[in-house]
Design a protein around this motif. Structure first.
Motif, short mmCIF file in Angstrom:
data_model
loop_
_atom_site.label_atom_id
_atom_site.label_comp_id
_atom_site.label_asym_id
_atom_site.label_seq_id
_atom_site.Cartn_x
_atom_site.Cartn_y
_atom_site.Cartn_z
N ALA A 127 0.98 -1.22 0.12
CA ALA A 127 0.04 -0.11 -0.02
C ALA A 127 0.96 1.22 0.03
CB ALA A 127 -0.79 0.14 1.26
N GLN A 128 0.42 2.44 -0.70
CA GLN A 128 1.27 3.44 -0.84
C GLN A 128 0.39 4.80 -0.33
OE1 GLN A 128 2.53 3.88 -4.64
NE2 GLN A 128 3.61 2.04 -4.81
N VAL A 129 1.01 5.82 0.34
CA VAL A 129 0.48 7.15 0.54
C VAL A 129 1.62 7.87 0.03
CG1 VAL A 129 -0.62 6.19 2.78
CG2 VAL A 129 1.80 7.26 2.78
N VAL A 130 0.83 9.00 -0.15
CA VAL A 130 1.49 10.25 -0.67
C VAL A 130 1.88 11.47 0.49
CG1 VAL A 130 1.71 12.33 -2.45
CG2 VAL A 130 0.72 10.03 -2.91
N VAL A 131 2.95 11.49 1.13
CA VAL A 131 3.39 12.02 2.17
C VAL A 131 4.69 12.78 1.87
CG1 VAL A 131 1.84 11.03 3.99
CG2 VAL A 131 4.17 10.03 3.55
N ASP A 132 4.95 13.89 2.67
CA ASP A 132 6.49 14.22 2.79
C ASP A 132 7.08 13.26 3.72
OD1 ASP A 132 8.40 16.68 2.61
OD2 ASP A 132 8.39 16.08 4.83
N ALA A 133 8.15 12.58 3.09
CA ALA A 133 9.02 11.85 3.75
C ALA A 133 9.70 12.27 4.96
CB ALA A 133 10.28 11.29 2.74
N ASP A 134 10.17 13.47 4.89
CA ASP A 134 10.79 13.93 6.31
C ASP A 134 9.80 14.05 7.24
OD1 ASP A 134 13.45 14.00 5.07
OD2 ASP A 134 12.96 15.94 4.51
N SER A 135 8.64 14.69 7.05
CA SER A 135 7.57 14.92 8.00
C SER A 135 7.05 13.53 8.71
CB SER A 135 6.47 15.66 7.38
OG SER A 135 6.63 16.99 7.11
N PHE A 136 7.05 12.57 7.71
CA PHE A 136 6.60 11.24 8.11
C PHE A 136 7.62 10.59 9.27
CE2 PHE A 136 5.95 6.57 7.63
CZ PHE A 136 4.97 6.33 8.19
N VAL A 137 8.76 10.70 8.62
CA VAL A 137 9.88 10.35 9.59
C VAL A 137 9.65 10.88 10.96
CG1 VAL A 137 12.40 10.04 10.06
CG2 VAL A 137 11.34 9.37 7.82
N GLN A 138 9.48 12.26 11.16
CA GLN A 138 9.64 12.88 12.42
C GLN A 138 8.31 12.45 13.17
OE1 GLN A 138 11.86 15.32 13.35
NE2 GLN A 138 11.17 14.87 15.06
N ILE A 139 7.07 12.22 12.47
CA ILE A 139 5.84 11.58 13.15
C ILE A 139 6.25 10.17 13.77
CG2 ILE A 139 3.80 10.66 12.87
CD1 ILE A 139 3.39 12.53 10.62
N LEU A 140 6.99 9.56 13.05
CA LEU A 140 7.16 8.28 13.84
C LEU A 140 8.50 8.48 14.85
CD1 LEU A 140 7.35 5.61 10.75
CD2 LEU A 140 5.63 5.87 12.55
N MET B 129 -0.67 16.95 5.88
CA MET B 129 -0.48 16.05 4.89
C MET B 129 -1.79 15.21 4.63
SD MET B 129 3.38 14.59 5.43
CE MET B 129 3.04 13.89 7.08
N GLY B 130 -2.79 15.85 5.19
CA GLY B 130 -4.28 15.35 4.95
C GLY B 130 -4.45 14.10 5.63
N GLY B 131 -3.86 13.68 6.97
CA GLY B 131 -3.96 12.64 7.50
C GLY B 131 -4.75 12.82 8.97
N THR B 132 -4.96 11.98 9.82
CA THR B 132 -5.64 11.97 11.28
C THR B 132 -4.63 11.44 12.38
OG1 THR B 132 -6.87 10.10 10.75
CG2 THR B 132 -7.87 12.17 10.23
N VAL B 133 -4.69 11.76 13.44
CA VAL B 133 -4.05 11.13 14.44
C VAL B 133 -5.12 10.84 15.49
CG1 VAL B 133 -3.38 13.15 15.36
CG2 VAL B 133 -1.89 11.07 15.95
N ASP B 134 -4.86 9.66 16.18
CA ASP B 134 -5.81 9.25 17.20
C ASP B 134 -4.80 8.41 18.39
OD1 ASP B 134 -8.25 9.22 18.68
OD2 ASP B 134 -9.14 7.51 17.42
N VAL B 135 -5.53 8.33 19.37
CA VAL B 135 -4.87 7.53 20.56
C VAL B 135 -5.82 6.68 21.31
CG1 VAL B 135 -4.97 9.32 22.47
CG2 VAL B 135 -3.31 7.60 22.42
N ARG B 136 -5.69 5.56 21.43
CA ARG B 136 -6.45 4.74 22.56
C ARG B 136 -5.71 3.90 23.72
NH1 ARG B 136 -7.17 -1.00 21.69
NH2 ARG B 136 -5.71 -1.62 19.97
N ASN B 137 -6.19 3.86 24.58
CA ASN B 137 -5.57 3.03 25.59
C ASN B 137 -5.71 1.57 25.33
OD1 ASN B 137 -4.26 4.80 27.51
ND2 ASN B 137 -6.22 5.43 28.18
#
Length: 144
Positions: free
Chosen positions: A22-35, A116-124
């Motif tokens: 599967a592929q996404v179109v994101v800024d590679a540097d931003s994605f790495v920073q997120i991880l 980048m048009g994404g969403t972020v969520d958290v769950r316990n």
């Protein structure tokens, strides 16, 4: 980029590549920073956990590619869940007093993901917490 940091902290890193090609179109540097930010957060707040594992996973769901980072620490208190992505927010408690941080890591994750048009969520989880960052799947990934 994060494997050495995880290993140095005494944790084991597990990767689950269930999304295949599967592929996404994101800024590679931003994605790495997120991880990096999500893994760093997991390491800080699960330092005392019995289970020293950080899991990074990826899967496709409803034309979105979801990336997850899970730890086995204490999780996040319910009253803090809706605030943790705010700039400079640090929940009060013993763990936050003992961990170094400014409260910008998760806010940056939220801003970069949104840009980048994404969403972020958290769950316990029981135990721990799981952060999920999702982006629209690229057209080639959706059609296959």
């Amino acid at each position: 980029k994060i494997a050495a940091q995880v290993e140095q902290a005494g944790f084991r890193l597990t990767l689950d590549r269930a999304a295949g090609d599967a592929q996404v179109v994101v800024d590679a540097d931003s994605f790495v920073q997120i991880l990096i930010n999500l893994v760093d957060n997991a390491l800080k707040f699960s330092a005392r956990a019995q289970r020293k594992d950080i899991e990074i996973g990826c899967r496709v769901s409803a034309n979105r590619v979801q990336f997850r980072v899970r730890d086995y620490g204490p999780g996040i208190a319910a009253q803090h869940m809706k605030h943790i992505f705010k700039l400079f927010y640090r929940a009060e408690g013993e763990l936050t007093r003992e961990t170094v941080g400014t409260g910008i890591g998760l806010a940056l994750v939220h801003e970069l993901t949104s840009a980048m048009g994404g969403t972020v969520d958290v769950r316990n989880c029981d135990p721990g917490a799981e952060f999920t960052v999702a982006f629209p799947a690229a057209a080639a990934a959706v059609s296959s």
